[in-house]
Design a protein around this motif. Structure first.
Motif, short mmCIF file in Angstrom:
data_model
loop_
_atom_site.label_atom_id
_atom_site.label_comp_id
_atom_site.label_asym_id
_atom_site.label_seq_id
_atom_site.Cartn_x
_atom_site.Cartn_y
_atom_site.Cartn_z
N LEU A 228 0.83 -1.20 0.00
CA LEU A 228 0.00 0.00 0.00
C LEU A 228 0.86 1.25 0.00
O LEU A 228 2.00 1.24 0.46
N ARG A 229 0.30 2.33 -0.49
CA ARG A 229 0.96 3.64 -0.39
C ARG A 229 0.58 4.22 0.96
O ARG A 229 -0.30 5.06 1.08
N LEU A 230 1.25 3.72 2.01
CA LEU A 230 0.86 4.04 3.38
C LEU A 230 0.96 5.52 3.70
O LEU A 230 0.24 6.03 4.58
N THR A 231 1.83 6.23 3.02
CA THR A 231 1.98 7.66 3.29
C THR A 231 0.78 8.47 2.81
O THR A 231 0.68 9.66 3.11
N GLN A 232 -0.14 7.84 2.08
CA GLN A 232 -1.34 8.54 1.61
C GLN A 232 -2.47 8.49 2.63
O GLN A 232 -3.48 9.16 2.47
N PHE A 233 -2.28 7.70 3.70
CA PHE A 233 -3.27 7.66 4.78
C PHE A 233 -2.95 8.74 5.80
O PHE A 233 -1.78 9.12 5.97
N ASP A 234 -3.96 9.19 6.52
CA ASP A 234 -3.68 10.14 7.61
C ASP A 234 -3.32 9.37 8.87
O ASP A 234 -3.43 8.13 8.94
N ALA A 235 -2.85 10.10 9.86
CA ALA A 235 -2.36 9.47 11.08
C ALA A 235 -3.44 8.65 11.78
O ALA A 235 -3.17 7.55 12.30
N ASP A 236 -4.67 9.17 11.79
CA ASP A 236 -5.76 8.46 12.46
C ASP A 236 -6.03 7.11 11.80
O ASP A 236 -6.24 6.11 12.49
N PHE A 237 -6.00 7.08 10.47
CA PHE A 237 -6.24 5.82 9.77
C PHE A 237 -5.13 4.82 10.07
O PHE A 237 -5.38 3.63 10.30
N CYS B 147 2.09 -5.62 11.52
CA CYS B 147 2.11 -4.36 10.75
C CYS B 147 2.45 -3.14 11.60
O CYS B 147 2.36 -2.01 11.12
N GLU B 148 2.85 -3.36 12.85
CA GLU B 148 3.14 -2.23 13.74
C GLU B 148 4.28 -1.37 13.20
O GLU B 148 4.20 -0.13 13.18
N LEU B 149 5.36 -2.01 12.74
CA LEU B 149 6.51 -1.26 12.23
C LEU B 149 6.16 -0.49 10.97
O LEU B 149 6.61 0.65 10.78
N LEU B 150 5.36 -1.09 10.11
CA LEU B 150 4.94 -0.41 8.88
C LEU B 150 4.16 0.86 9.22
O LEU B 150 4.38 1.92 8.61
N ALA B 151 3.26 0.75 10.20
CA ALA B 151 2.48 1.93 10.61
C ALA B 151 3.38 2.99 11.22
O ALA B 151 3.23 4.19 10.95
N PHE B 152 4.34 2.58 12.04
CA PHE B 152 5.25 3.52 12.68
C PHE B 152 6.09 4.27 11.66
O PHE B 152 6.26 5.50 11.75
N LYS B 153 6.61 3.57 10.67
CA LYS B 153 7.43 4.22 9.64
C LYS B 153 6.59 5.22 8.83
O LYS B 153 7.07 6.32 8.51
N ALA B 154 5.36 4.84 8.51
CA ALA B 154 4.50 5.75 7.76
C ALA B 154 4.14 6.98 8.59
O ALA B 154 4.11 8.11 8.07
N LEU B 155 3.87 6.78 9.88
CA LEU B 155 3.58 7.91 10.76
C LEU B 155 4.77 8.86 10.86
O LEU B 155 4.62 10.09 10.84
N SER C 209 4.78 12.78 9.74
CA SER C 209 4.93 13.82 10.77
C SER C 209 6.30 14.49 10.78
O SER C 209 6.45 15.58 11.32
N LYS C 210 7.30 13.86 10.17
CA LYS C 210 8.66 14.43 10.19
C LYS C 210 9.23 14.51 8.77
O LYS C 210 10.05 13.68 8.36
N PRO C 211 8.81 15.52 8.02
CA PRO C 211 9.30 15.66 6.63
C PRO C 211 10.82 15.74 6.54
O PRO C 211 11.41 15.27 5.57
N GLU C 212 11.44 16.35 7.57
CA GLU C 212 12.89 16.51 7.53
C GLU C 212 13.64 15.20 7.66
O GLU C 212 14.83 15.10 7.30
N ALA C 213 12.98 14.15 8.14
CA ALA C 213 13.65 12.86 8.35
C ALA C 213 13.33 11.84 7.26
O ALA C 213 13.72 10.68 7.37
N ARG C 214 12.62 12.25 6.21
CA ARG C 214 12.14 11.30 5.22
C ARG C 214 13.27 10.59 4.48
O ARG C 214 13.13 9.44 4.06
N THR C 215 14.38 11.26 4.29
CA THR C 215 15.50 10.63 3.58
C THR C 215 16.09 9.47 4.37
O THR C 215 16.76 8.60 3.80
N LYS C 216 15.83 9.43 5.67
CA LYS C 216 16.37 8.37 6.52
C LYS C 216 15.35 7.24 6.76
O LYS C 216 15.68 6.24 7.39
N ILE C 217 14.13 7.45 6.27
CA ILE C 217 13.08 6.45 6.49
C ILE C 217 12.93 5.62 5.22
O ILE C 217 12.64 6.16 4.15
#
Length: 563
Positions: A228-237, A248-256, A260-268
């Motif tokens: 899935l394109r997890l980054t297209q969901f909002d935090a609540d979803f 799927c806990e880690l997948l949700a955490f990475k997407a969150l 929430s942290k655009p400056e860290a996206r290159t490291k995710i």
């Protein structure tokens, strides 16, 4: 003798003469075959027994199967027995070896494909697959999937996956989808061209597949959620729907973190950080009319400008019909005739692109003010009124079998509303002999049974209904109260949400762009009003209104369909 380079040069400088030579040569060879002249091998084929003469050289050139056969000891015999292919199919494929053509039909394409695979006729295999995909509606998905499993034909599998990507919303509601293996589903979900309107559609499909066999699929679930394109969901979803899933806990955490942290996206490390390349933009079509219901107008909503414009006027001399969107067509079912006011069983299809009519097989029973839905590619006509009494009968249409009755409703009802959800049909409200109803029934196509669900809190008829985010929403209008109720199929419970200020009339609802829309006639303003439900604030927000009268139906369609 000319060298190969000289021959190549000659061919290049006189290609038209070469093509003419080839055409004459092949015509001569086929004439020899047609006249059974100079043949040097005969095949004895069973079911029914037939003798098929041919030329070894032609067959060997067309197929490695025949080449190896004629080189072996068995190939030296003047008569060779073929016991595992029907004579008609075999003869058609022998003709294909000479002409490159074969008469393929819906009834023989399966046998033709199996025989072409057996005889290693690659071009014939391709032709069979192309024919099958072009006539998939006539062949039925179930039979097509059976054929793929039996033949293990890689070309057919590849074409099916292309078809599944293009028709994902329909396929994901079919019974066959529930038996997809995880590798196939991954290939589909990974595609940037997956034909969905929002990423939640893909999630809902995974959920349906997973819930079909939870113990066996628990370990495989994270593989699909990762597509899935997890980054297209909002935090609540992500917190409500993704994180609780096993593994799927880690997948949700990475997407969150990515959200929430655009400056860290290159490291995710997100497998799919961007939205799908092709998301089919959709909009609304509203079928509107004056009180007589005849000659309705089709209105198109322009989302960018928040305005409605006329798309087409439809010439229709019936009233009290019911409609459904089927592919690029609006199906008009039943109704009451203009001239003698008798109830009809007529079914007609109006093409949105071409704006033309086509007659379809009539229903077995005349009905009006009924419900019509589509489930797993089948059209259901439910209940209604026959001019004298309320109906409980239900009939189902397929292209192969036409209309046939299935189990009847528990309660007779007309002017009800129905939707499909989670592979089942839900019908709610309406009237029975003039008495308003708040009862709800659910149809399971696997067991062909209707079962009672929890009643709505109020009686509703000629009400709006839509499936939105896994729930069923009912918006009362004709009863004049504007009550809005939401049904949770997991809990079998109804709850009220913010009411909608509406006048007495017919209302239509739809789910578009992850929002619930209600379109209804406002008596006070003599216009059709449009409202969108704001779930966060539990209130309805007004959109653009337009002059008009009753809105009969509302459809969500691709914008490209209207160009």
């Amino acid at each position: 003798m000319a060298s190969s380079s000289t021959q190549t040069l000659a061919l290049q400088t006189d290609s038209s003469a070469l093509n003419c030579f080839k055409e004459k040569l092949m015509a001569k060879i086929f004439r020899f075959y047609d006249e059974q002249s100079l043949t040097d091998v005969t095949f004895k084929v069973s079911n029914p027994t037939a003798h098929v003469p041919a030329h070894r050289l032609i067959l060997a050139a067309a197929s490695p199967y025949f080449e190896n056969l004629f080189k072996g000891n068995k190939g030296n015999k003047p008569i060779i027995e073929i016991n595992d292919i029907d004579s008609d199919i075999f003869e058609r494929l022998i003709t294909f070896c000479y002409t490159g053509q074969a008469l393929i039909t819906v009834t023989n394409v399966g046998a033709m494909l199996k025989a072409a695979i057996r005889l290693q006729l690659d071009d014939a295999i391709t032709r069979c697959v192309e024919y099958l995909m072009a006539h998939i509606d006539e062949y039925t998905l179930h039979d097509a999937y059976m054929l793929e499993r039996e033949t293990r034909c890689e070309i057919l599998k590849r074409k099916f996956i292309e078809y599944e990507i293009k028709n994902f919303m329909e396929i994901s509601q079919s019974d066959e989808f529930l038996n997809f293996d995880v590798e196939r589903l991954q290939r589909i979900l990974e595609s940037d061209n997956l034909n969905i309107t929002r990423e939640e559609d893909a999630f809902d499909a995974i959920n349906r597949w997973f819930n079909y066999d939870v113990p066996a699929r628990e370990e495989q679930l994270p593989l699909l959620i990762a597509c899935l394109r997890l980054t297209q969901f909002d935090a609540d979803f992500l917190l409500t729907h993704i994180q609780p899933l096993p593994g799927c806990e880690l997948l949700a955490f990475k997407a969150l973190s990515w959200i929430s942290k655009p400056e860290a996206r290159t490291k995710i490390n997100m497998r799919f950080a961007e939205p799908r390349a092709v998301i089919c933009e959709k909009t609304l079509l509203a079928l509107c009319c004056v009180e007589t219901w005849m000659n309705p107008t089709l209105l198109q909503y322009n989302k960018a400008e928040d305005k409605w414009q006329e798309y087409a006027s439809i010439n229709c001399d019936y009233k009290w019909y019911r409609t459904i969107l089927k592919d690029d067509n609006i199906l008009f079912t039943g109704g009451e005739k203009k001239d003698d006011e008798t109830t009809s069983n007529i079914v007609r299809s109006w093409n949105i692109r071409n704006k033309t009519w086509q007659d379809l097989p009539a229903m077995k029973q005349a009905r009006r003010s009924h419900c019509v839905v589509e489930l797993n590619g089948k059209i259901y006509a439910i209940g209604g009124f026959d001019g004298k009494k309320s109906l409980s009968t239900v009939e189902r249409y397929t292209t192969s079998d036409g209309w046939e009755f299935v189990s009847s409703l528990n309660d007779r009802r007309y002017n009800a509303s129905a939707v499909t959800l989670n592979g089942k049909i839900y019908i709610m409200g309406g009237r029975n002999s003039g008495v308003p109803l708040k009862s709800v029934e659910c149809y399971n196509p696997d067991s062909n049974t209707w079962t009672s669900c929890a009643d709505m809190t109020e009686c509703h008829w000629l009400h709006g209904v839509a499936v939105h985010k896994g729930h069923i929403y009912v918006v009362g209008c004709f009863s004049g109260n504007g009550t809005v109720e939401r049904y949770d199929p997991q809990q079998n419970t109804w709850s009220k949400i913010c009411s909608l200020e509406v006048g007495r009339g017919i209302i239509a609802c739809a789910s578009l762009d992850n929002k619930l829309w209600a379109i209804f006639f406002s008596v006070s303003g003599n216009k059709i009003s449009v409202s969108v439900y704001n779930e966060e604030n539990d209130r309805w927000e007004q959109k653009c209104a337009f002059p008009g009268h009753f809105v009969l139906s509302c459809y969500v369609v691709p914008v490209a369909l209207l160009k």
